[in-house]
Design an enzyme around this catalytic site. Structure first.
Site, mmCIF file in Angstrom:
data_model
loop_
_atom_site.group_PDB
_atom_site.id
_atom_site.type_symbol
_atom_site.label_atom_id
_atom_site.label_comp_id
_atom_site.label_asym_id
_atom_site.label_seq_id
_atom_site.Cartn_x
_atom_site.Cartn_y
_atom_site.Cartn_z
ATOM 1 N N ASP A 117 -7.868 4.690 3.487
ATOM 2 C CA ASP A 117 -6.891 4.197 2.672
ATOM 3 C C ASP A 117 -7.245 2.624 2.219
ATOM 4 O O ASP A 117 -7.956 1.973 2.867
ATOM 5 C CB ASP A 117 -5.473 4.014 2.698
ATOM 6 N N ASP A 118 -6.853 1.901 1.121
ATOM 7 C CA ASP A 118 -6.966 0.542 0.686
ATOM 8 C C ASP A 118 -8.324 0.171 0.112
ATOM 9 O O ASP A 118 -8.355 -1.067 -0.111
ATOM 10 C CB ASP A 118 -6.381 -0.197 1.755
ATOM 11 N N HIS A 168 -4.842 5.820 -4.953
ATOM 12 C CA HIS A 168 -3.719 5.186 -3.675
ATOM 13 C C HIS A 168 -3.219 3.876 -4.705
ATOM 14 O O HIS A 168 -2.726 2.980 -4.163
ATOM 15 C CB HIS A 168 -4.412 4.682 -2.776
ATOM 16 N N HIS A 172 -1.508 -1.446 -5.083
ATOM 17 C CA HIS A 172 -0.820 -1.387 -3.928
ATOM 18 C C HIS A 172 0.455 -1.733 -4.004
ATOM 19 O O HIS A 172 1.166 -2.290 -3.070
ATOM 20 C CB HIS A 172 -1.494 -2.074 -2.459
ATOM 21 N N HIS A 259 -7.917 2.932 7.541
ATOM 22 C CA HIS A 259 -8.254 1.907 6.514
ATOM 23 C C HIS A 259 -9.640 1.596 6.438
ATOM 24 O O HIS A 259 -10.256 0.909 7.601
ATOM 25 C CB HIS A 259 -7.218 0.991 6.529
HETATM 26 ZN ZN ZN Z 1 -2.408 1.591 1.580
#
Ligand code: ZN
Length: 310
Positions: A117-118, A168, A172, A259
């Protein structure tokens, strides 16, 4: 009397001379001005200030994106692959070929989905892709729209490798704290950015912080993919702890959360990918995992794993 007439005539002559001379002066300066204007308009289109030409306005991206006629606030960011802004009505021809590798997934062998993620991150995402390639593994990257805009080549690299890209959100934000319109905007804005870069429609969403409520289920418009193993890599930033968490817990059908914006995660991923492969695990994307397990991904439904009840 004659003298007076003569003086008057001389004065008149002088006045005439002055008037004619002034008129000529005006005319010549007017002519110069015309010439200047004509030359100027040859180079510069009407109504454009030279200053505008020399200082490109970056906010034009926003101008164009908010000028869409769409009624549901859908925004598109019309940026071509080389970063140039293109008008909305001009179709982008983007062709990124997915890796032509026949993925043979053995349904009898265990499989897991590594998810990151991210990102994307210009260094760590690529190093994870390199590790995956060594073992013919694929993963799923749940990226942020705001970072995808910055690192388009990394996004293209993920698609080329055959790995999957998921949504995603744009920046955020925690979706459960947003209204329905803002939820939709976070998702569709990112989906449009990703489609402009890869020419592929993203089909899955990972809600930020794993936060889901009924509104998010309704307005995200996609299956919501959570996880069954949380490495807490963002917190521990420790390669050994991340590796231990995965290898100590892993089983068939797991979805593992990491991540790809930390160096320690990229280093841990290298070990995890190698070890899972040697244990006979197939490293698959979210789509591959659920297809192989015969589980349908339905919009608005939450998925944490792909365990199959025996
Ligand atoms: Zn995230």
């Amino acid at each position: 009397m004659k003298k007076i007439i003569a003086i008057t005539m001389i004065l008149l002559a002088i006045m005439c001379f002055i008037i004619v001379f002034n008129a000529k002066g005006v005319e010549s300066s007017k002519l110069n001005k015309d010439t200047l204007e004509t030359n100027f308009s040859d180079i510069v289109p009407n109504n454009i200030n030279l200053e505008d030409i020399h200082t490109p306005k970056l906010e034009k991206i926003d101008d164009i994106s908010t000028n869409t006629n769409s009624s549901d606030n859908e925004e598109t960011i019309p940026i071509s692959l080389d970063g140039a802004i293109v008008p909305n009505n001009q179709k982008l021809s983007v062709e990124i070929k997915k890796k032509e590798v026949k993925r043979e997934i053995d349904l009898k062998k265990p499989m897991v989905a590594l998810t990151f993620d991210d990102g994307p991150h210009p260094e760590f995402t690529n190093s994870i892709l390199d590790s995956l390639e060594k073992y013919n593994g694929l993963a799923t990257f749940f990226v942020l729209g705001s970072r995808a805009e910055k690192f388009k080549n990394v996004i293209k690299g993920i698609t080329k490798s055959g790995s999957q890209i998921g949504n995603h959100t744009y920046d955020h934000r925690e979706l459960t704290k947003l209204g329905s319109k803002a939820i939709t905007n976070e998702i569709t804005k990112t989906a449009n950015i990703l489609q402009n870069i890869t020419n592929i429609e993203t089909s899955i969403v990972r809600p930020t912080y794993g936060s889901v409520n009924d509104k998010v289920k309704l307005y995200a418009g996609a299956p919501l993919i959570l996880w069954s193993i949380d490495t807490l890599d963002w917190k521990n930033r420790n390669k050994e702890m991340i590796v231990k968490e995965v290898l100590g817990e892993v089983k068939d059908g797991d979805v593992i959360l990491m991540h790809d914006i930390y160096k320690t995660t990229a280093m841990a991923a290298e070990v995890i990918i190698k070890e899972l492969s040697s244990r006979g695990y197939q490293l698959v994307t979210i789509d591959e995992l659920y297809t192989a397990k015969g589980i349908d991904l339905v919009n608005g439904k939450v998925y944490e794993n792909a365990y199959v009840k025996k």
